[in-house]
Scaffold this active site. Structure first.
Site, PDB file in Angstrom:
ATOM      1  N   HIS A   1       0.803  -1.227   0.000  1.00 35.58           N
ATOM      2  CA  HIS A   1       0.000   0.000   0.000  1.00 35.58           C
ATOM      3  C   HIS A   1       0.839   1.281   0.000  1.00 35.58           C
ATOM      4  CE1 HIS A   1      -3.601  -2.256   0.113  1.00 35.58           C
ATOM      5  NE2 HIS A   1      -3.647  -2.521   1.394  1.00 35.58           N
TER       6      HIS A   1
ATOM      7  N   HIS B   1      -9.938   2.143   0.496  1.00 40.78           N
ATOM      8  CA  HIS B   1      -9.757   1.005   1.410  1.00 40.78           C
ATOM      9  C   HIS B   1     -10.708   1.067   2.606  1.00 40.78           C
ATOM     10  CE1 HIS B   1      -7.575  -1.989   3.836  1.00 40.78           C
ATOM     11  NE2 HIS B   1      -6.856  -2.289   2.768  1.00 40.78           N
TER      12      HIS B   1
ATOM     13  N   GLU C   1     -11.912  -3.284  -2.800  1.00 38.53           N
ATOM     14  CA  GLU C   1     -10.975  -2.263  -3.252  1.00 38.53           C
ATOM     15  C   GLU C   1     -10.790  -2.314  -4.771  1.00 38.53           C
ATOM     16  OE1 GLU C   1      -7.292  -2.897  -0.959  1.00 38.53           O
ATOM     17  OE2 GLU C   1      -8.530  -4.237   0.264  1.00 38.53           O
TER      18      GLU C   1
END
Length: 332
Positions: A98, A169, A294
């Protein structure tokens, strides 16, 4: 309305924007452009950190826009135009996750109200930030786009070739108590994802490089299915390239709840994560009390020649549009 709700470690204000209308109550934080609250008809459907400061220090990407590259990059390494790059391995010392140690989810974005029902946040990542080449200008607009519908539009431009794969997210739970209290588990949620294939992963959750048919596997969600005890942290393949307008990529309901959620997006993949690590953040959430849907490009794309490219070059614009469509129906 935008107000100050705290401060970053350097003293910069953390701001919160509130939107309402069409049955929705929405709160957006400047930290990570995070969707802190999404409620429909007075009932919340997203988990939130108790304190705005938690989004800086220990949030499990709660509601945030993650990047510069969402999901994982194997070994924190990739090659672009013949140059090798090394990124922080911030997941178990093995993978880049991420966007790194301080990816976009832990940065303080600027925040501007466009109207009573829309807000735009912006962030400029410097050349070399978290190891990525090129400066990247990112914008995120949240807008109420119709009855029960929140639209999230993400765009990005760069000054040098770089990688971009953004994802929102949020952790969803359609059975949250309206008045607050502990979040129940999501095992009784029912999920449908219209994907014919998914990306199998190795022990580090890195795609193996093939797209496997969902038929005959626990990942066949073409028909609505109760989550139960099945473990999910996989990308579902919807297409090879983004499409022009959002189309349905997931539908969710929950036993005992009249709420329904449809996620629509322009993206070619959808990461479905069951929230199994939520308890590790120390924020009072038990494991599997929220699920993530996501929309994104293919994970670890630069290390798989057969995956569509996530390279962004000067003069190009990255764009993603995702909608969260909430309504009511018969109990699940």
């Amino acid at each position: 309305m935008i107000r100050s709700v705290g401060a970053m470690p350097d003293g910069e204000p953390i701001r919160e924007a509130r939107l309402s209308g069409a049955g929705l109550d929405v709160a957006i934080l400047s930290v990570g452009a995070a969707l802190r609250r999404l409620a429909f008809a007075g009932r919340p459907v997203t988990l939130a950190c108790p304190d705005p400061a938690d989004y800086v220090a220990r949030s499990p990407q709660m509601g945030a826009v993650v990047g510069r590259v969402a999901n994982r990059i194997a070994g924190g390494r990739f090659t672009l135009d013949g140059t090798a790059y090394a990124l922080p391995r911030n997941e178990a010392g093995r993978t880049h996750l991420h966007g790194g140690v301080r990816g976009f989810s832990r940065r303080n974005w600027t925040c501007r109200a466009d109207a009573d029902d829309a807000v735009t946040l912006a962030y400029r990542a410097a050349d070399g930030e978290e190891g990525y080449p090129g400066a990247l200008a990112v914008r995120c607009t949240y807008a109420i786009a119709g009855p029960g519908t929140l639209r999230c539009t993400l765009t990005a431009t760069c000054d040098r070739p770089t990688l971009v794969n953004l994802a929102a997210h949020s952790y969803f739970n359609l059975a949250l108590p309206p008045g607050g209290g502990p979040a129940p588990g999501i095992a009784d949620h029912v999920v449908a994802i219209p994907a014919e294939a998914y990306l199998p992963v190795d022990a580090d959750q890195i795609p193996t490089g093939i797209a496997a048919p969902v038929a005959g596997t626990p990942f066949d969600l073409r028909a609505p299915r109760r989550i139960g005890d099945t473990a999910f942290d996989h990308a579902f393949v919807l297409a090879r390239e983004p499409v022009a307008a959002p189309r349905p990529v997931a539908r969710v309901s929950a036993a005992g709840s009249r709420l329904r959620l449809e996620v629509a997006s322009t993206e070619p993949a959808l990461q479905f994560y069951d929230g199994r690590h939520l308890g590790e953040a120390g924020l009072g959430f038990a494991p599997r009390t929220g699920l993530c849907l996501e929309p994104q490009r293919f994970p670890d794309a630069p290390n798989h020649p057969g995956f569509p490219s996530i390279v962004l070059r000067p003069g190009e614009t990255y764009r993603q549009v995702t909608e969260y469509r909430l309504g009511e129906g018969e109990p699940g």
